[in-house]
Write a protein that holds these residues in place. Structure first.
Motif, short mmCIF file in Angstrom:
data_model
loop_
_atom_site.label_atom_id
_atom_site.label_comp_id
_atom_site.label_asym_id
_atom_site.label_seq_id
_atom_site.Cartn_x
_atom_site.Cartn_y
_atom_site.Cartn_z
N GLU A 184 -12.63 -15.14 0.77
CA GLU A 184 -11.95 -14.14 1.58
C GLU A 184 -10.46 -14.21 1.25
OE1 GLU A 184 -11.23 -11.11 3.72
OE2 GLU A 184 -13.26 -11.90 3.87
N TYR A 185 -9.92 -13.14 0.67
CA TYR A 185 -8.52 -13.11 0.28
C TYR A 185 -7.68 -12.50 1.39
CZ TYR A 185 -10.08 -13.95 -4.54
OH TYR A 185 -10.63 -14.47 -5.68
N ASN A 186 -6.50 -13.09 1.65
CA ASN A 186 -5.54 -12.39 2.49
C ASN A 186 -4.57 -11.65 1.58
OD1 ASN A 186 -3.48 -14.22 1.63
ND2 ASN A 186 -4.16 -15.68 3.19
N LYS A 187 -3.79 -10.76 2.13
CA LYS A 187 -2.93 -9.90 1.32
C LYS A 187 -1.91 -10.69 0.52
CE LYS A 187 -1.76 -5.82 2.88
NZ LYS A 187 -1.27 -4.68 3.71
N ASP A 208 -7.16 -1.51 -15.44
CA ASP A 208 -7.25 -2.94 -15.73
C ASP A 208 -7.94 -3.71 -14.62
OD1 ASP A 208 -5.94 -2.59 -18.14
OD2 ASP A 208 -3.95 -2.96 -17.29
N LEU A 209 -7.90 -3.20 -13.39
CA LEU A 209 -8.50 -3.90 -12.26
C LEU A 209 -9.99 -4.14 -12.45
CD1 LEU A 209 -6.75 -2.05 -9.27
CD2 LEU A 209 -6.21 -4.32 -10.17
N PRO A 216 -10.85 -10.07 -7.44
CA PRO A 216 -11.89 -9.26 -6.77
C PRO A 216 -12.04 -7.90 -7.45
CG PRO A 216 -10.36 -10.20 -5.18
CD PRO A 216 -9.76 -10.44 -6.53
N SER A 217 -13.02 -7.15 -7.04
CA SER A 217 -13.28 -5.84 -7.65
C SER A 217 -12.15 -4.85 -7.34
CB SER A 217 -14.60 -5.27 -7.12
OG SER A 217 -14.48 -4.95 -5.75
#
Length: 440
Positions: A184-187, A208-209, A216-217
């Motif tokens: 779980e990523y925070n900003k 590129d993402l 993450p996607s």
């Protein structure tokens, strides 16, 4: 670069016959997978349809084999005797059997067919399956879907998934594979990670993402920031190309000069893929892709100009489906456009979607998501606007309200085409007639 091999009709017929002799049966899928023969598309081009080709090759019965009930049951028994177990997946992989679809259509369900054949329907308990998983692992020192499927002492991996929730979940529970970790990523953490990718020159544009490993996607990221916001935060130069109408038309005409598009209607997705111009750019300049096609070379369509009756459209749909050997599943929207030369949207509008059309013809329905609107909700919104304006609204006014709603209220008011689709007509006057007829 070598050119495409050109086969004569005799060579194609010989390939069909040889494939049948080698495999004991012939389908489009099995023929396509055979690397020693031409493609099924070549077959269709040579003879008009897959069915006609098989008929000419003396294999007409293979197009739609009509088995008796006893012949189908005997195939089930033979397969079980050979493999000591039976599942739909393994049965379909058996080259000497028909498909499990033919079985379920004849007997109502796979389970009923097994019962009629006198075979056990594999009603395993969860404890039985867990014991089979442990036994397989103990005998082989490993466990995979393939090894488990080939093991005559076990049920199928599909049975495991059905009874225990999922194949992977069952193996995780027994400790045979590691559980996947969810991050779980925070900003703040996300931004730091992306800045590193910018510094390493892996990230410089939105595309590129989808390519960078270790992040993450793109969907996950763009749910947090719009790309324009993210580019600013990451200090990425984000120059916007300001295309003119003339440039966009020129790009289309250049595509038309290419052999593969010369006699073909170009779709919006194809145009975007080949030219790199996004669909929003087209709609910003021309209002819609259809308007663009009309302006560039009169290729567009107008639903009100399609004069076919609903019965004639159903007949057209059946003819296209038969031509493409899709009598059971029905043609797709793109296939309709390729064959008929006008947009498939008229079918969706008249019948409220292609699945409704397929339902009328007793064809297989495609998976579809939850509908965005309900007809009664649209009727209420139109009635509300009628009372607000004190009159029937014009097409232009409906489109303007939808556009404003899109910008301000996140798609609250449906688009013009959506309204026509839900009322199954190509005339807005008929929409208003129904709305006002049901006015309380």
């Amino acid at each position: 670069m070598a050119g495409k091999i050109k086969y004569t009709e005799e060579e194609v017929l010989k390939q069909l016959q040889d494939h049948y002799k080698r495999n004991g049966k012939i389908t489009r899928d099995s023929f396509t997978s055979d690397k020693t023969v031409c493609s099924s598309i070549t077959v269709r081009k040579k003879f008009g349809s897959w069915k006609k080709a098989l008929k000419k090759a003396g294999l007409e019965r293979e197009y739609r084999i009509i088995y008796s009930d006893e012949e189908l049951l005997e195939q089930l028994r033979t397969h079980y005797k050979k493999n000591s177990k039976i599942s739909e997946l393994r049965f379909n992989a058996d080259k000497i059997t028909c498909s499990s679809i033919a079985i379920t259509k004849r007997f109502g369900s796979w389970k009923k067919a097994l019962e009629k054949a006198g075979l056990k329907s594999n009603d395993y308990t969860k404890e039985d399956i867990i014991e089979q998983l442990r036994g397989h692992y103990k005998r082989n020192g490993k466990i995979t879907r393939k090894s488990f499927s080939l093991d005559k002492k076990t049920c199928s991996p599909d049975t495991v998934a059905n009874k225990l929730g999922s194949w992977r979940g069952a193996l995780e529970e027994l400790g045979y594979i590691k559980s996947r970790e969810y991050v779980e990523y925070n900003k703040e953490k996300m931004l730091l990670l992306l800045k590193k990718k910018v510094k390493s020159r892996e990230l410089s544009k939105r595309q590129d993402l989808n390519r960078i490993k270790g992040i993450p996607s793109a969907t996950y990221i763009t749910n947090i920031w719009k790309w324009s916001e993210l580019a600013e935060l990451l200090e990425i130069e984000n120059p916007r190309i300001n295309y003119t109408k003339k440039t966009l038309i020129e790009k289309y005409k250049q595509m038309k000069e290419r052999e593969e598009y010369r006699n073909k209607r170009i779709s919006a997705n194809e145009y975007s893929r080949v030219t790199g111009v996004g669909i929003p750019t087209i709609t910003r300049h021309f209002g819609s892709w259809n308007n663009f096609c009309i302006i560039v070379n009169n290729e567009g369509w107008n639903s009100t100009e399609i004069t076919y009756t609903n019965e004639e459209l159903l007949e057209l749909y059946l003819k296209v489906s038969q031509k493409l050997d899709k009598e059971e599943t029905g043609a797709t929207a793109q296939e309709l456009e390729d064959e008929l030369g006008f947009s498939s949207g008229v079918f969706s509008i008249r019948f409220g979607g292609l699945n409704n059309l397929r339902r009328k013809l007793n064809l297989e329905e495609k998976n579809q998501g939850k509908p965005k609107y309900i007809k009664e909700e649209i009727r209420k919104q139109l009635l509300k606007k009628y009372e607000e304006y004190g009159r029937i609204l014009t097409t232009k006014e409906l489109k303007e309200i939808h556009k404003k709603s899109t910008e301000e209220n996140n798609w609250i008011f449906p688009g013009y085409t959506t309204i026509l689709k839900y009322f199954q007509t190509t005339k807005v006057s008929e929409v208003w007639e129904e709305v006002l007829r049901n006015k309380e």
